[in-house]
Write an enzyme that holds these catalytic residues in place. Structure first.
Site, PDB file in Angstrom:
ATOM      1  N   SER A  40       0.825  -1.200   0.000  1.00  0.00           N
ATOM      2  CA  SER A  40       0.000   0.000   0.000  1.00  0.00           C
ATOM      3  C   SER A  40       0.863   1.254   0.000  1.00  0.00           C
ATOM      4  CB  SER A  40      -0.886   0.007   1.247  1.00  0.00           C
ATOM      5  OG  SER A  40      -0.099   0.296   2.381  1.00  0.00           O
ATOM      6  N   LYS A  41       0.210   2.352  -0.246  1.00  0.00           N
ATOM      7  CA  LYS A  41       0.884   3.644  -0.259  1.00  0.00           C
ATOM      8  C   LYS A  41       1.617   3.892   1.063  1.00  0.00           C
ATOM      9  CE  LYS A  41      -0.350   8.551  -0.174  1.00  0.00           C
ATOM     10  NZ  LYS A  41       0.671   8.658   0.865  1.00  0.00           N
ATOM     11  N   ARG A  42       0.969   3.474   2.146  1.00  0.00           N
ATOM     12  CA  ARG A  42       1.568   3.642   3.479  1.00  0.00           C
ATOM     13  C   ARG A  42       2.917   2.949   3.607  1.00  0.00           C
ATOM     14  NH1 ARG A  42      -0.597   6.080   7.357  1.00  0.00           N
ATOM     15  NH2 ARG A  42      -2.797   6.646   7.456  1.00  0.00           N
ATOM     16  N   GLY A  89       5.019   2.387   1.284  1.00  0.00           N
ATOM     17  CA  GLY A  89       5.995   3.170   0.548  1.00  0.00           C
ATOM     18  C   GLY A  89       6.499   4.332   1.381  1.00  0.00           C
ATOM     19  N   ASP A  90       5.571   5.032   2.015  1.00  0.00           N
ATOM     20  CA  ASP A  90       5.950   6.175   2.841  1.00  0.00           C
ATOM     21  C   ASP A  90       6.825   5.709   4.006  1.00  0.00           C
ATOM     22  OD1 ASP A  90       4.392   7.636   1.188  1.00  0.00           O
ATOM     23  OD2 ASP A  90       2.663   7.753   2.531  1.00  0.00           O
TER      24      ASP A  90
END
Length: 503
Positions: A259-261, A263-264
Site C-alpha cells: 500500500s501507499k503507506r 511506501g511512505d
RNA sequence: GCCGCGUUCGUCUAGUUGGCCCAGGACGUAAGAUUUUCAUUCUUAAAAUCGCGGGUUCGAAUCCCGCACGCGGUACCA
C-alpha cells in the site's frame, strides 16, 4: 485475434501493482499480435478524482506501455469510458430482468445496514442470497402489484443478480487451473445502482463482450467474483473470455497487499509518477521523479511474479514480449524488494550512453551556475557513471570536477590529515610546479621519487591530497583527477587546504 | 465466521511428464582479490531437513489426504 484490456478506475494514482497487471496484459497482447485496450471504469461517480485519468495515461506513456485503443486515442469499440457508455447498460439489465436473472430490490442502504448489524449482534454475517432474499424487500418477495406500485411511484431501487440455488460454478483460470464455487455461498450482487449506473460487475461483462475481449488478465482480488462473471456470460448467452488471476504484490516486510503507506514508511515509491492529491493536498513520490529509468521499472515489475523459465533477469521490453508466457506466472504473492529494484536501476543506468549521462550532469552543473566545456562534462560522465545509480547522485559525486571543495569532511580530516601533513602538501605543490604535467612524470616524481624513496606512507599522502582536492577521501584515480583539473587549480586547492585545515 | 487462493535460502524465484536436486540462479549479506581512497569489477562463502504430519512408491520439493499459517473476498467500491 487476442484482445486484452487494462481497466483502472480513476480514483487516484495508478498503484504499482496495477502497473504490473497492465504490463502483463501488454506483453501478452504484443506477443500474440493482439490488441491492448485502455478502458476507464468510472461507474462510481462518488469516487471520481480529477486528474487521475490523465495521470494513468501519462504513466503508461512514460513506461512505454502502448495502447491500440482507449480513452485517449479512441478506436472502433468506443467509447472507452464507462460513464460515456451509461446509456448502453440499461438494456442489458432489462434483458437480465426479462430472463429472470435479475430482480428489483427496494431495500434502502439504511435497511441493509440495520440487517447487517442485526446479524453481527448474533456473530453472524448477513448475506443477500438465496437463503435470505425472500425475507427482503424485493420483487421476488413482494406481491407483483406492490412492486409495480413502487416502480410507478418512483421508489429508488437496485437490480440484483439472482444466483441459481446450489449449482457449482467453475472458473477455468489460466494460472490456477479450475476453481469451483457453489452458488449457494455467493451473494446476489447489485448489478445496477439506484443512481442509474451499472456496478463494475455488469459494466465489466457488457463491455468486455462488446469490445470482444478474449483474455481477462487481472488481480487475484477478483477471483472471488469470477463465478458471478461467468454466470453473467451464461445469462446473456455470451461466450466468456479466458481468465487469468494474477498474484498480489505484497509489502516488503510482513504480509499483506502493498500500500501507499508502506511506501511512505519504507521510503520507496508505490506509484509510477508523482501524485498531488487534489483533496488532501499531499504529494506521493513517483518512480519517475526518484530518477528511476522506465526500462528498469518495467524489468523489475515483470519479474515480480513471472520468470522466463531460465536464469535471465535483464530483459528489454522486446525481449519480455518475446519471452512472456502466462504459464510462467507464479501463483503466490510477491514481496516487493527495494534492493532488487535499485539493482535493476543501476544496471540500466550503466547502459546509458556517456552523452546521455553527460546531458544529465550538464543540467545539474548549469543549475549550480557553472559553465563547463561539453567535452569535459562527457569525460567526467564516462568516468563517474559506474558508481552512480540515480541521476540525482550525479552532482553530489562529481561536483569537485567543477568547483573547489568548500569544506572538508571532518572524519576524513581526523583520519587522514596527520601532523606535519602540510609539509608534505607543500612538497606536492613543489612537484606539480617543477615536473612536466603529465601522468607518467607525475607518477614517477610523486609516488616513486618522493613517497617510496622517502619510505612515506602512500595511502596517507595520497589520501590527504585527495582530501585537499576533493574535500573527501572518495573519487577516481588521483593523478587522472589532477590532470583533468589542471595544475593551477590543483595547487590552489592544496594551498587552501593547508590554510584551512592547517596542522 | 464463511468461501477461495497460496506456502522452496532474508527477498524474487528455477524445479512443469516423480529419479540428473543431500535443491540451481539473482538481489542482499560476509570474506578475499584488484585500486593510493571510495565505488565499480572479479572470486569465494554462509544461507531453504522444499510450512507441518501422514500416506502412495524401489524412489517425492514434485502425486494423494489431513492440519497449520498467510493472504484475498464477503459494499448501491472497483
Amino acid at each position: 485475434m487476442v484482445r486484452v484490456r487494462f481497466a483502472p478506475s480513476p480514483t487516484g494514482p495508478l498503484h504499482i501493482g496495477g502497473v504490473r497487471t497492465a504490463l502483463y496484459n501488454y506483453l501478452f497482447a504484443r506477443q500474440q499480435g493482439g490488441k491492448m485496450i485502455l478502458r476507464i471504469e468510472d461507474t462510481d461517480q462518488t469516487r471520481f478524482v480529477p486528474g487521475a485519468e490523465q495521470y494513468i495515461i501519462e504513466a503508461f506513456q512514460w513506461l512505454g506501455i502502448e495502447f491500440d485503443e482507449g480513452v485517449h486515442i479512441g478506436g472502433p469499440y468506443g467509447p472507452y469510458r464507462q460513464s460515456d457508455r451509461k446509456a448502453l447498460y440499461r438494456q442489458y439489465a432489462d434483458q437480465l430482468l426479462a430472463g429472470g436473472w435479475a430482480y428489483y430490490a427496494f431495500d434502502t442502504p439504511e435497511a441493509l445496514d440495520a440487517k447487517r448489524k442485526e446479524y453481527e449482534a448474533e456473530k453472524k454475517t448477513f448475506q443477500y442470497d438465496c437463503t435470505t432474499r425472500l425475507g427482503m424487500c424485493n420483487s421476488l418477495a413482494l406481491p407483483a402489484d406492490e412492486v409495480q406500485r413502487r416502480l410507478d411511484s418512483g421508489d429508488p431501487y437496485v437490480l440484483r443478480f439472482r444466483f441459481p440455488e446450489n449449482t457449482d460454478i467453475t472458473v477455468h483460470d489460466l494460472i490456477r487451473g479450475d476453481v469451483t464455487m457453489n452458488s449457494r455461498l455467493l451473494d446476489d450482487k447489485v448489478l445496477f445502482k439506484s443512481d442509474g449506473m451499472p456496478t463494475y460487475h455488469l459494466a465489466n461483462i457488457v463491455d468486455d463482450h462488446l469490445m470482444e475481449i478474449t483474455h481477462v488478465i487481472r488481480g487475484e482480488e477478483w477471483l472471488p467474483s469470477a463465478p458471478l462473471h461467468i454466470m453473467l456470460y451464461e445469462a446473456f448467452g455470451w461466450q466468456a473470455p479466458q481468465f487469468a488471476h494474477l498474484p498480489l504484490l505484497l509489502k516488503p516486510d510482513g504480509n499483506g497487499k502493498l500500500s501507499k503507506r508502506d511506501g511512505d514508511r519504507l521510503g520507496f515509491p508505490v506509484f509510477p509518477l508523482e501524485w498531488h492529491d487534489p483533496k488532501s493536498g499531499e504529494t506521493s513520490n513517483g518512480y519517475r521523479e526518484q530518477g528511476y529509468l522506465p526500462q528498469a521499472v518495467v524489468n523489475m515489475l515483470a519479474l515480480l511474479g513471472w520468470n522466463p523459465g531460465n536464469d535471465q533477469e535483464l530483459m528489454t521490453m522486446d525481449e519480455l514480449i518475446r519471452l512472456f508466457s502466462i504459464e510462467h506466472i507464479s501463483k503466490n504473492g510477491a514481496k516487493f524488494n527495494l534492493d532488487k529494484a535499485r539493482w535493476f536501476q543501476h544496471e540500466y543506468f550503466q547502459q546509458l550512453s556517456d552523452d546521455t549521462v553527460a546531458d544529465m550532469l550538464d543540467t545539474q552543473v548549469k543549475s549550480h551556475g557553472i559553465e563547463a566545456p561539453h567535452e569535459y562534462v562527457v569525460k567526467v560522465a564516462s568516468m563517474m557513471k559506474e558508481r552512480i545509480t540515480f541521476p540525482g547522485e550525479l552532482w553530489d559525486t562529481c561536483s569537485y570536477f567543477f568547483q573547489a571543495p568548500t569544506e572538508y569532511n571532518e572524519k576524513d580530516v581526523a583520519k587522514r590529515w596527520q601532523p606535519g601533513m602540510e609539509g608534505h602538501m607543500a612538497k606536492v605543490i613543489e612537484i606539480l610546479e617543477t615536473v612536466p604535467f603529465e601522468y607518467d612524470a607525475l607518477h614517477q616524481a610523486l609516488l616513486e621519487d618522493y613517497i617510496k624513496a622517502n619510505q612515506l606512507n602512500t595511502g596517507a599522502i595520497m589520501n590527504s591530497l585527495r582530501l585537499a582536492v576533493v574535500g573527501r577521501t572518495v573519487g577516481p584515480d588521483m593523478l587522472t583527477l589532477v590532470l583533468m583539473l589542471g595544475k593551477d587549480e590543483v595547487i590552489r586547492r592544496i594551498q587552501r587546504a593547508i590554510e584551512t585545515i592547517g596542522n
